[in-house]
Design an enzyme around this catalytic site. Structure first.
Site, PDB file in Angstrom:
ATOM      1  NE  ARG A  56      -3.710   2.457   2.236  1.00  8.74           N
ATOM      2  CZ  ARG A  56      -3.444   3.727   2.500  1.00  8.74           C
ATOM      3  NH1 ARG A  56      -2.233   4.088   2.884  1.00  8.74           N
ATOM      4  NH2 ARG A  56      -4.374   4.645   2.381  1.00  8.74           N
ATOM      5  NE  ARG A 110      -3.520  -5.523   7.404  1.00  7.71           N
ATOM      6  CZ  ARG A 110      -4.413  -5.631   6.426  1.00  7.71           C
ATOM      7  NH1 ARG A 110      -5.695  -5.745   6.703  1.00  7.71           N
ATOM      8  NH2 ARG A 110      -4.032  -5.612   5.174  1.00  7.71           N
ATOM      9  CG  ASP A 119     -12.469   1.792   3.338  1.00  8.75           C
ATOM     10  OD1 ASP A 119     -12.872   1.064   2.410  1.00  8.75           O
ATOM     11  OD2 ASP A 119     -11.442   1.538   3.996  1.00  8.75           O
ATOM     12  CB  ALA A 178      -7.727  -0.996  -2.665  1.00 13.71           C
TER      13      ALA A 178
HETATM   14  C1  LIG Z   1      -2.480   4.566   6.607  1.00 17.17           C
HETATM   15  C2  LIG Z   1      -3.356   3.489   6.031  1.00 17.17           C
HETATM   16  C3  LIG Z   1      -2.841   2.214   5.837  1.00 17.17           C
HETATM   17  C4  LIG Z   1      -3.643   1.205   5.290  1.00 17.17           C
HETATM   18  N1  LIG Z   1      -3.105  -0.031   5.069  1.00 17.17           N
HETATM   19  C5  LIG Z   1      -3.854  -0.991   4.493  1.00 17.17           C
HETATM   20  C6  LIG Z   1      -3.317  -2.274   4.212  1.00 17.17           C
HETATM   21  O1  LIG Z   1      -2.163  -2.544   4.485  1.00 17.17           O
HETATM   22  N2  LIG Z   1      -4.120  -3.201   3.624  1.00 17.17           N
HETATM   23  C7  LIG Z   1      -5.421  -2.928   3.306  1.00 17.17           C
HETATM   24  O2  LIG Z   1      -6.115  -3.803   2.768  1.00 17.17           O
HETATM   25  N3  LIG Z   1      -5.959  -1.720   3.560  1.00 17.17           N
HETATM   26  C8  LIG Z   1      -5.212  -0.753   4.136  1.00 17.17           C
HETATM   27  N4  LIG Z   1      -5.764   0.476   4.395  1.00 17.17           N
HETATM   28  C9  LIG Z   1      -7.174   0.696   4.048  1.00 17.17           C
HETATM   29  C10 LIG Z   1      -7.355   0.786   2.561  1.00 17.17           C
HETATM   30  O3  LIG Z   1      -6.505   1.773   2.008  1.00 17.17           O
HETATM   31  C11 LIG Z   1      -8.799   1.126   2.290  1.00 17.17           C
HETATM   32  O4  LIG Z   1      -9.608   0.140   2.905  1.00 17.17           O
HETATM   33  C12 LIG Z   1      -9.181   1.120   0.820  1.00 17.17           C
HETATM   34  O5  LIG Z   1      -8.087   1.271  -0.014  1.00 17.17           O
HETATM   35  C13 LIG Z   1     -10.169   2.244   0.539  1.00 17.17           C
HETATM   36  O6  LIG Z   1      -9.456   3.471   0.529  1.00 17.17           O
HETATM   37  P1  LIG Z   1     -10.055   4.858   1.024  1.00 17.17           P
HETATM   38  O7  LIG Z   1      -9.255   5.889   0.317  1.00 17.17           O
HETATM   39  O8  LIG Z   1     -11.519   4.866   0.917  1.00 17.17           O
HETATM   40  O9  LIG Z   1      -9.733   4.890   2.581  1.00 17.17           O
HETATM   41  P2  LIG Z   1      -8.341   5.113   3.310  1.00 17.17           P
HETATM   42  O10 LIG Z   1      -7.241   4.471   2.566  1.00 17.17           O
HETATM   43  O11 LIG Z   1      -8.561   4.708   4.715  1.00 17.17           O
HETATM   44  O12 LIG Z   1      -8.097   6.698   3.233  1.00 17.17           O
HETATM   45  C14 LIG Z   1      -8.836   7.647   3.964  1.00 17.17           C
HETATM   46  C15 LIG Z   1      -7.974   8.888   4.147  1.00 17.17           C
HETATM   47  O13 LIG Z   1      -8.756   9.920   4.732  1.00 17.17           O
HETATM   48  C16 LIG Z   1      -8.013  10.538   5.768  1.00 17.17           C
HETATM   49  N5  LIG Z   1      -8.963  11.118   6.728  1.00 17.17           N
HETATM   50  C17 LIG Z   1      -9.714  10.458   7.642  1.00 17.17           C
HETATM   51  N6  LIG Z   1     -10.474  11.311   8.330  1.00 17.17           N
HETATM   52  C18 LIG Z   1     -10.206  12.542   7.838  1.00 17.17           C
HETATM   53  C19 LIG Z   1     -10.692  13.835   8.161  1.00 17.17           C
HETATM   54  N7  LIG Z   1     -11.592  14.021   9.124  1.00 17.17           N
HETATM   55  N8  LIG Z   1     -10.221  14.893   7.463  1.00 17.17           N
HETATM   56  C20 LIG Z   1      -9.292  14.712   6.465  1.00 17.17           C
HETATM   57  N9  LIG Z   1      -8.795  13.504   6.142  1.00 17.17           N
HETATM   58  C21 LIG Z   1      -9.250  12.431   6.814  1.00 17.17           C
HETATM   59  C22 LIG Z   1      -7.191   9.386   6.340  1.00 17.17           C
HETATM   60  O14 LIG Z   1      -6.075   9.854   7.075  1.00 17.17           O
HETATM   61  C23 LIG Z   1      -6.799   8.636   5.076  1.00 17.17           C
HETATM   62  O15 LIG Z   1      -5.628   9.141   4.504  1.00 17.17           O
HETATM   63  C24 LIG Z   1      -4.996   1.494   4.962  1.00 17.17           C
HETATM   64  C25 LIG Z   1      -5.516   2.770   5.181  1.00 17.17           C
HETATM   65  C26 LIG Z   1      -4.708   3.770   5.704  1.00 17.17           C
HETATM   66  C27 LIG Z   1      -5.290   5.155   5.919  1.00 17.17           C
END
Ligand SMILES: Cc1cc2nc3c(=O)[nH]c(=O)nc-3n(C[C@H](O)[C@H](O)[C@H](O)COP(=O)(O)OP(=O)(O)OC[C@H]3O[C@@H](n4cnc5c(N)ncnc54)[C@H](O)[C@@H]3O)c2cc1C
Length: 489
Positions: free
Chosen positions: A129, A212, A337, A350
């Site tokens: 990631r 993990r 998410d 993802a």
């Molecule tokens: C640091 C990190 C590591 C991860 N590692 C893994 C992994 O190893 N394997 C896996 O399967 N999934 C992992 N995930 C989750 C995975 O990325 C998600 O489940 C999936 O990719 C959907 O992505 P997303 O962008 O919707 O959510 P996310 O990847 O969770 O991103 C959400 C982003 O929004 C930011 N955020 C949250 N609240 C606020 C707010 N109030 N104001 C501004 N910004 C905010 C968070 O800091 C984050 O950067 C991880 C997520 C993060 C944040």
């Protein structure tokens, strides 16, 4: 930032006169910002972390997303460099291999169009990631956009047409940021459901958590027995090992650069739905592996080698599917998410988050800011199908028998619910093309009160509302879950 080998950028669509603010620079937010830019929309992106968060281990991405990089020459090239295509091999609770490694790839390759056949690999792409995230952010910098770090959204405020007020977010500093469209990409636990549903969606523990970790492979290679045990296949391919025993689901796998492992266990006081709360490795032995009959000593050695700041105890929680991803005005939209929770056993968190991003950008470009509510409607049923398969996989140990000491012959190399996740309806889907082809039809159906049938779901599947507890009960009662429609083609 990483090296920039291919500086060419995609052509940008003509300006559409819409401003967008993306909240959250995870993979959904970053790809959304890129795609909005490509579609001619003015974008800003904010993130609560003070700087890029490099934690996390790996996730799977498939052709439905990788194909969209055809528009992004840098990412198309970089992705092939940083991805790997694992083989899958099942193991029992003692770590004994019970099926030979098989490639994970789209099942019906005969069914592919000429363009599909020539495009990127149809195998599952596994990614670190942090590396994947860095690739997206590097691409963002190449178009001249920077993530505005250290900006935490506290409250989403819907647009008000009567008062001629745009949608906005209030930050923890009191600053208000507004735009024509606010895209909530702030992951699990974000605050946007107050604006979409009028309430928070409660997270319920599944009763399980997952240890993990991923860390540099050199640490493992320093131990000759482990180096031999976790060697790559002769052609250099990595093997993703899934270990299944009574109440056990663990993974071990290495690439050229990293060792990764995970272990599902009963949730405890130290588990949390957080990507930044670490625990000491010894706790895994004390609380869990010391109680698993037959668990090999070498696996504990791998666990104990894990650096202190790399081991998460991530609680697996569940939120029931919510069909509404937009605010009343349609100007606040959830993606990733923030809109839908996935369990790791769905292999699709993802993927679906990035499909949302691509689809929304296209819908905004073709339909404008006044029909956004409709833009997310064609995504819900598809996402719900994949959420469901993830739950079934977790509850049934991927459909394998969860007895201890299983031997060769007791396991299926690719069980049916794993196959369902790689079916052509999942992997061949082109979210941009689908949005372009279906948006007006879906909108007309809504406006005329006629029915609209999505084609991005298993053929013949009819969505019926469901919830987590009922589904689990079915599995616990020993019921075989029949997936209606054709989930495998
Ligand atoms: C640091 C990190 C590591 C991860 N590692 C893994 C992994 O190893 N394997 C896996 O399967 N999934 C992992 N995930 C989750 C995975 O990325 C998600 O489940 C999936 O990719 C959907 O992505 P997303 O962008 O919707 O959510 P996310 O990847 O969770 O991103 C959400 C982003 O929004 C930011 N955020 C949250 N609240 C606020 C707010 N109030 N104001 C501004 N910004 C905010 C968070 O800091 C984050 O950067 C991880 C997520 C993060 C944040």
């Amino acid at each position: 930032m990483g090296s920039i080998e291919t500086p060419s950028l995609p052509p940008r669509g003509p300006p559409v006169g819409i401003s967008a603010l993306v909240v959250g620079a995870g993979v959904a937010g970053l790809l959304c910002a890129l795609e909005l830019w490509r579609q001619g929309i003015d974008v800003q992106i904010i993130e609560r972390s003070p700087s890029r968060n490099t934690s996390g281990d790996g996730f799977s991405i498939s052709y439905n997303i990788i194909r969209s990089f055809r528009n992004w020459p840098y990412m198309a090239k970089k992705n092939e460099e940083i991805a790997f295509h694992p083989y899958l091999a099942w193991h029992n609770n003692k770590g004994e291999r019970v099926t030979e490694p098989v490639k994970l790839e789209i099942s019906e390759s005969n069914d592919l169009s000429a363009e599909d056949k020539e495009g990127p690999s149809k195998q599952i792409y596994r990614h670190s990631r942090p590396n994947f995230h860095l690739m997206l952010e590097t691409q963002l910098e190449m178009i001249g956009m920077k993530v505005q770090y250290g900006k935490r959204a506290l409250r989403y405020i819907d647009a008000d047409a009567k008062q001629k007020k745009n949608a906005s977010v209030e930050l923890d500093t009191g600053e208000i940021m507004e735009a024509d469209v606010i895209i909530a990409a702030d992951g699990v636990g974000g605050h946007s459901t107050k604006a979409t549903l009028g309430r928070e969606v409660p997270a319920r523990s599944t009763g399980h958590a997952i240890y993990r970790a991923a860390f540099p492979i050199e640490i493992v290679l320093a131990d000759p027995e482990l180096a031999e045990r976790f060697k790559l296949l002769p052609d250099g391919s990595p093997v993703a090992e899934l270990w299944i025993g009574k109440g056990i689901a663990a993974t071990f796998g290495r690439t050229q650069t990293e060792m990764g492992w995970s272990l599902r266990h009963k949730a405890s006081q130290t588990s949390a739905e957080s990507w930044s709360k670490y625990i000491p490795p010894q706790r895994v032995i004390d609380d869990t592996t010391s109680k698993i009959e037959g668990w090999p000593e070498y696996a504990n050695r791998v666990i104990l080698m894990t650096p202190q700041d790399k081991l998460l105890n991530f609680e697996l929680v569940w939120r029931d599917p919510q069909p509404i991803w937009t605010s009343k005005s349609g100007r606040i939209v959830q993606i990733g998410d923030a809109a839908h929770t996935f369990l790791p056993s769905s292999g699709n968190g993802a993927n679906q988050a990035m499909e949302d991003a691509i689809s929304l950008a296209k819908c905004l470009a073709i339909a404008g800011k006044d029909n956004i509510r409709e833009a997310t409607k064609h995504r819900f049923e598809r996402v719900s199908c994949l959420q469901k398969v993830g739950i079934i996989n977790q509850a049934t140990g991927y459909g394998q028998k969860d007895n201890d000491n299983q031997a060769s012959g007791d396991f299926t190399p690719i069980p049916k619910y794993v196959k369902a996740l790689m079916a052509p309806w999942v992997v061949k889907h082109d979210p941009e093309q689908y949005a372009a082809e279906q948006f007006h039809e879906a909108l007309a159906a809504l406006q005329n009160g006629t029915s609209f049938q999505n084609t991005n779901i298993p053929k013949g599947h009819v969505y019926e509302p469901w919830n987590f507890e009922d589904l689990l009960k079915l599995v616990e009662d020993g019921g075989e879950i029949e997936l209606d429609g054709n989930w495998y083609n």
